[in-house]
Design a protein around this motif. Sequence first.
Motif, mmCIF file in Angstrom:
data_model
loop_
_atom_site.group_PDB
_atom_site.id
_atom_site.type_symbol
_atom_site.label_atom_id
_atom_site.label_comp_id
_atom_site.label_asym_id
_atom_site.label_seq_id
_atom_site.Cartn_x
_atom_site.Cartn_y
_atom_site.Cartn_z
ATOM 1 N N SER A 152 0.752 -1.123 -0.062
ATOM 2 C CA SER A 152 -0.051 0.126 0.086
ATOM 3 C C SER A 152 1.275 1.291 -0.165
ATOM 4 C CB SER A 152 -0.801 -0.018 1.204
ATOM 5 O OG SER A 152 -0.578 0.085 2.773
ATOM 6 N N GLN A 153 0.846 2.229 -0.249
ATOM 7 C CA GLN A 153 1.146 3.550 -0.592
ATOM 8 C C GLN A 153 0.681 4.278 0.775
ATOM 9 O OE1 GLN A 153 -0.118 6.138 -3.726
ATOM 10 N NE2 GLN A 153 -0.976 4.479 -5.106
ATOM 11 N N VAL A 167 6.928 9.745 -1.736
ATOM 12 C CA VAL A 167 5.424 8.617 -1.968
ATOM 13 C C VAL A 167 6.312 7.343 -1.624
ATOM 14 C CG1 VAL A 167 3.771 7.569 -3.267
ATOM 15 C CG2 VAL A 167 3.791 10.302 -3.307
ATOM 16 N N GLU A 168 5.718 6.846 -0.758
ATOM 17 C CA GLU A 168 6.128 4.862 -0.887
ATOM 18 C C GLU A 168 5.296 4.220 -1.690
ATOM 19 O OE1 GLU A 168 7.569 4.093 2.974
ATOM 20 O OE2 GLU A 168 9.304 5.347 2.892
ATOM 21 N N GLY A 169 5.403 2.681 -1.621
ATOM 22 C CA GLY A 169 4.279 1.920 -2.430
ATOM 23 C C GLY A 169 4.370 1.953 -3.335
ATOM 24 N N THR A 170 4.174 2.566 -4.424
ATOM 25 C CA THR A 170 4.463 2.303 -6.107
ATOM 26 C C THR A 170 5.119 3.799 -6.877
ATOM 27 O OG1 THR A 170 2.118 3.534 -7.256
ATOM 28 C CG2 THR A 170 2.580 4.951 -5.557
ATOM 29 N N PRO A 208 3.521 7.405 -9.733
ATOM 30 C CA PRO A 208 1.826 7.744 -9.455
ATOM 31 C C PRO A 208 1.664 9.108 -9.827
ATOM 32 C CG PRO A 208 3.899 8.585 -7.874
ATOM 33 C CD PRO A 208 4.114 7.740 -8.069
ATOM 34 N N ARG A 245 8.975 10.243 -7.583
ATOM 35 C CA ARG A 245 8.031 10.047 -5.755
ATOM 36 C C ARG A 245 7.919 11.254 -4.961
ATOM 37 N NH1 ARG A 245 8.897 3.893 -4.393
ATOM 38 N NH2 ARG A 245 11.319 3.899 -5.767
ATOM 39 N N SER A 257 -1.973 11.166 -3.209
ATOM 40 C CA SER A 257 -0.716 10.427 -4.109
ATOM 41 C C SER A 257 -2.321 9.772 -5.412
ATOM 42 C CB SER A 257 -0.599 9.035 -4.027
ATOM 43 O OG SER A 257 0.094 8.963 -5.096
ATOM 44 N N THR A 272 -4.039 8.461 -1.484
ATOM 45 C CA THR A 272 -3.790 8.044 -0.431
ATOM 46 C C THR A 272 -3.674 9.489 0.300
ATOM 47 O OG1 THR A 272 -3.407 6.695 -1.361
ATOM 48 C CG2 THR A 272 -1.679 7.324 1.006
#
Lengths: 111, 109
Positions: free
Chosen positions: A1-2, A25-28, A31, A72, A93, A101
């Motif tokens: 998940s982001q 941003v992390e996890g994607t 974005p 990101r 994001s 998110t």
Amino acid sequence: SQTIHQWPATLVQPVGSPLSLECTVEGTSNPNLYWYRQAAGRGLQLLFYSVGIGQISSEVPQNLSASRPQDRQFILSSKKLLLSDSGFYLCASGGPNYGYTFGSGTRLTVV
Amino acid sequence: AQRVTQPEKLLSVFKGAPVELKCNYSYSGSPELFWYVQYSRQRLQLLLRHISRESIKGFTADLNKGETSFHLKKPFAQEEDSAMYYCALDGGSQGNLIFGKGTKLSVKP
């Protein structure tokens, strides 16, 4: 998940001073990124959005600018702050297909 | 013009009472609508979206195209439901959200 990291949480700046708010941003990857502002007594207003590195679209004319130097990373800036720039700034994001998110926000007070 | 209206800034109810947070929208196409919630000292988060027709934490929202409304309802409010609630409309191809001004829900014991 982001996960969205946004800092600082609070900021007090004098009129005429510069501003730099950062969002990562992390996890994607790749974005869509957004900067929203909530001024006192008003709803959340979209300021900028970005669909990729170096691609910035502005929704409203203002004293602010945005940049996306990395996939990101999304930065909100101003060369000279105005009193009217005070408000709560949110980085987000996402997109219509998979939701949004939000970061934890930065409360900016210009004095 | 695309617009989301939440007419109530503050809604105060007692625990166990039904609650309805109103949201009306203006949009020329087929809307995609959301409810977001922000609990005290937490970040804004998605509560539900109309396309999934789900019930989260006992809340439901039905899209009424005739009345252009997307009211959020819960039959029995709980104290932990106290929060700021935002109705949002997806604005189009770029995926930007158009938010209402929010309604602060206060559930009293």
